[in-house]
Design an enzyme around this catalytic site. Structure first.
Site, PDB file in Angstrom:
ATOM      1  N   ARG A  17       0.834  -1.207   0.000  1.00  0.00           N
ATOM      2  CA  ARG A  17       0.000   0.000   0.000  1.00  0.00           C
ATOM      3  C   ARG A  17       0.864   1.252   0.000  1.00  0.00           C
ATOM      4  NH1 ARG A  17      -3.389   0.127   4.958  1.00  0.00           N
ATOM      5  NH2 ARG A  17      -1.567  -0.826   5.923  1.00  0.00           N
ATOM      6  N   SER A  39       2.717  -6.995   5.696  1.00  0.00           N
ATOM      7  CA  SER A  39       2.531  -7.638   7.003  1.00  0.00           C
ATOM      8  C   SER A  39       1.111  -8.133   7.215  1.00  0.00           C
ATOM      9  CB  SER A  39       2.944  -6.685   8.128  1.00  0.00           C
ATOM     10  OG  SER A  39       2.109  -5.547   8.126  1.00  0.00           O
ATOM     11  N   SER A 145      12.098  10.199   6.259  1.00  0.00           N
ATOM     12  CA  SER A 145      11.001  11.138   6.487  1.00  0.00           C
ATOM     13  C   SER A 145      11.557  12.530   6.748  1.00  0.00           C
ATOM     14  CB  SER A 145      10.204  10.682   7.717  1.00  0.00           C
ATOM     15  OG  SER A 145       9.391  11.736   8.202  1.00  0.00           O
ATOM     16  N   TYR A 158       9.320   7.833  16.429  1.00  0.00           N
ATOM     17  CA  TYR A 158       9.483   7.892  14.975  1.00  0.00           C
ATOM     18  C   TYR A 158      10.747   8.668  14.607  1.00  0.00           C
ATOM     19  CZ  TYR A 158       7.858   8.238  10.086  1.00  0.00           C
ATOM     20  OH  TYR A 158       7.738   8.143   8.726  1.00  0.00           O
TER      21      TYR A 158
END
Lengths: 254, 255
Positions: A17, A39, A145, A158
């Site tokens: 996805r 997963s 990120s 994160y």
């Protein structure tokens, strides 16, 4: 076309996805066969494989958790068996953190988030880089990120995980250069994915992410394909003298 | 490929080395190109002929971009020649070795002024004239060809590194100012690339006896960077594939 990936095989973690799916399809469109890991969402994984096959490439999906070493062993050996030598590894699988302040963060959450991003990345590098040394050219791409630049509050697990993942990349780039392996980082900002939608709902109370188009760079929210195109660039002939680099794909930031 | 069909580029210092490879790549992907050169007219004519052979318009314009009036003239003549310019590659540059005194303490104020003018002031002059008309285009791209010197700040060449650092600062500021006008501003920072300028530098540094090519074996991936490596990064940044990328620097140095 000089930028083709013909004859190469890729492994994309978290490829069912969102950004991973777009990367898998982008690599296939450039001529690579692609194995994806997922997963949970079998239907989404099968759909991504169908898209890869529509492009005339071999597509395979393997279920497993990247933070589990023995599952990584099974997935990578199956992928090498099905596709041959893997010369492109995209470490994309990731999970978000829960938005707690550092003092309120459960230690187990830190272990879990680091498990996926950092140990998961290391597991796949450990298993796939050695066989990559024998190929004409290898590429390892980390999907990091914009968090590594902003390191905002309420995102410690994160932020820590992505920072550590980038440290692996910068180190690995130096170690593997003599073997012709390039290691680079693509760092997206907000992207229209399930994770991005949940993020803006939780942090900004925005129900429809597209409401943010107007206030976004270039008047649109970043799409998974923007990230995929950058991954394909790094793996292509155009990117052959580029390693140890990080590129933020965030429209210049907010 | 026709990715850049309909786009019109100005590449400063486009007759030789990295600039020449950028011109060739933009043209083979469909762009019309103004090739700026300073001294080597025959080299400019050669690459212009190559561009025309690809079915694209090529115009050569002589100008020393480090002189404000010449940079302004170049920008205005480029617009006249092609109707508009929506890709600007600020590539023209001179090395500290060419100027003569690469050590900070020995460099004269005139040396430093010349380096700042060639890299930083020239980029500003060209942007100042070209950006307003670029805002009218569907998309604009400005790519600064910087150098790893602006990250590594090694010994010798401090004045050159300072000029490149100033050029990068200009780029990062401009990126934020012009994003709302769909103008992308990015930086490509080459490492050691096989060009005349780099050849002169490594000879000065005493790293080679005859030619920069002697360094190939000890270079990343067993080869020196080639001008085409830089052109590849420039082409990517100006393409639809990079339409969400601005305000970034790609270092092309083999790590």
């Amino acid at each position: 076309m000089t930028n083709t990936l013909d004859g190469r095989a890729a492994f994309v973690s978290g490829g069912s996805r969102g950004i991973g799916r777009a990367i898998a399809i982008g690599l296939a469109a450039a001529g690579a066969d692609v194995a994806i890991n997922y997963s949970r969402d079998t239907a989404a994984a099968e759909d991504t494989v169908k898209e890869i096959e529509k492009l005339g490439q071999i597509g395979k999906a393997y279920q497993g958790n990247v933070d589990n070493f023995s599952e990584c062993e099974s997935m990578t050996s199956a992928a090498v068996g099905d596709l041959g030598e893997i010369s492109i590894l995209v470490n994309n699988a990731g999970i978000a953190s829960r938005g707690s302040s550092v003092t309120d963060t459960d230690p187990n959450e830190i272990r879990k988030v680091i498990g996926v991003h950092v140990f998961g990345t290391h597991n796949l590098c450990h298993l796939l880089v050695p066989q990559m040394r024998g190929t004409d050219r290898g590429d390892v791409i980390m999907i990091s990120s914009g968090a590594t630049a902003s390191l905002s509050g309420r995102g410690a697990p994160y932020n820590m995980a992505k920072s550590a993942q980038e440290a692996i990349a910068f180190t690995l780039a130096k170690e593997e250069r003599p073997h012709g392996i390039r290691v680079n980082i693509v760092a997206p900002g907000l992207v229209e994915t399930d994770m991005g939608k949940r993020l803006v709902r939780a942090t900004r109370g925005v129900e429809d992410i597209r409401e943010l188009d107007e206030s976004s760079p270039f008047s649109r929210v970043c799409q998974p394909e923007d990230i995929a195109d950058t991954v394909t660039f790094f793996c292509s002939q155009d990117g052959s003298y580029v390693t140890g680099q990080r590129l933020y794909v965030n429209g210049g930031g907010f | 490929m026709s990715e850049f069909n309909g786009r019109k580029a100005l590449v400063t210092g486009g007759s030789r080395g990295i600039g020449r490879a950028i011109v060739r790549r933009l043209a083979s992907d469909g762009a019309d190109v103004v090739i700026n050169y300073n001294s080597n007219e025959s080299a400019a004519n050669e690459i212009a002929a190559e561009v025309r052979g690809l079915g694209r318009h090529a115009v050569i314009i002589q100008a020393d971009v480090s002189v404000q009036k010449e940079a302004e003239r170049l920008a205005n003549e480029s617009i006249e020649a092609l109707g508009s310019i929506d890709i600007l590659v600020n590539n023209a540059g001179i090395g500290a070795t060419a100027v003569g005194r690469p050590h900070v303490a020995e460099a004269t104020p005139e040396d430093f002024e010349r380096l700042m003018a060639a890299h930083a002031f020239a980029s500003h002059d060209l942007c100042r004239v070209l950006v307003p008309q670029m805002r009218e285009a569907d998309r604009g791209d400005i790519v600064m060809i910087s150098s790893i010197a602006a990250q590594s700040f090694g010994p010798t060449g401090g004045t050159y590194a300072a000029a490149k650092a100033a050029m990068e600062a200009l780029a990062f500021s401009l990126a934020k100012e012009e994003r709302g006008n769909n103008i992308h501003v990015n930086i490509v920072a080459p490492g050691l690339i096989e060009t005349d300028m780099a050849d002169m530098m490594v000879k000065f540094q005493g790293r080679v006896t005859d030619s920069i090519a002697e360094l190939a074996d000890e270079s990343p991936f067993g080869r020196l960077g080639s001008p085409d490596d830089i052109a590849g990064a420039v082409a990517f940044l100006c393409s639809a594939r990079a339409s969400y990328i601005t305000n970034q620097r790609i270092t092309v140095a083999g790590g």
